[in-house]
Design a protein around this motif. Sequence first.
Motif, PDB file in Angstrom:
ATOM      1  N   GLN A   1       0.828  -1.208   0.000  1.00  0.00           N
ATOM      2  CA  GLN A   1       0.000   0.000   0.000  1.00  0.00           C
ATOM      3  C   GLN A   1       0.864   1.260   0.000  1.00  0.00           C
ATOM      4  O   GLN A   1       0.499   2.266  -0.600  1.00  0.00           O
TER       5      GLN A   1
ATOM      6  N   GLN B   1       2.197   1.697  -3.551  1.00  0.00           N
ATOM      7  CA  GLN B   1       1.125   2.195  -4.417  1.00  0.00           C
ATOM      8  C   GLN B   1       0.920   3.698  -4.202  1.00  0.00           C
ATOM      9  O   GLN B   1       0.788   4.457  -5.158  1.00  0.00           O
TER      10      GLN B   1
ATOM     11  N   GLN C   1       1.423   6.542  -7.072  1.00  0.00           N
ATOM     12  CA  GLN C   1       0.326   7.433  -7.453  1.00  0.00           C
ATOM     13  C   GLN C   1       0.747   8.894  -7.367  1.00  0.00           C
ATOM     14  O   GLN C   1       0.397   9.699  -8.225  1.00  0.00           O
TER      15      GLN C   1
END
Length: 83
Positions: free
Chosen positions: A65, A68, A72
């Motif tokens: 996570q 990610q 992003q």
Amino acid sequence: TQVIPALVTNRTRHHPGDCYIYEAGRLRILDGDEREAFAGFPAGWSAGFSETARALFYGNAIVPQAAQWIAQHIVKSEPAISF
């Protein structure tokens, strides 16, 4: 006195015996499945590898996570990058 379970590690070396959890009045070593869940990986992701290898995977890994989130934000800041 209330005892709260906590994860502890040794910063000077990587060894499967370094990750412990305080439970029922004693320290015990986390098993590979517990390390996997704690690190945020899907259940069974490292099945089939030795406990030593699994300990190294999660000791050297970034939580998926977090990776990610970083990706992003890179993409947001650099419009020319796309996945």
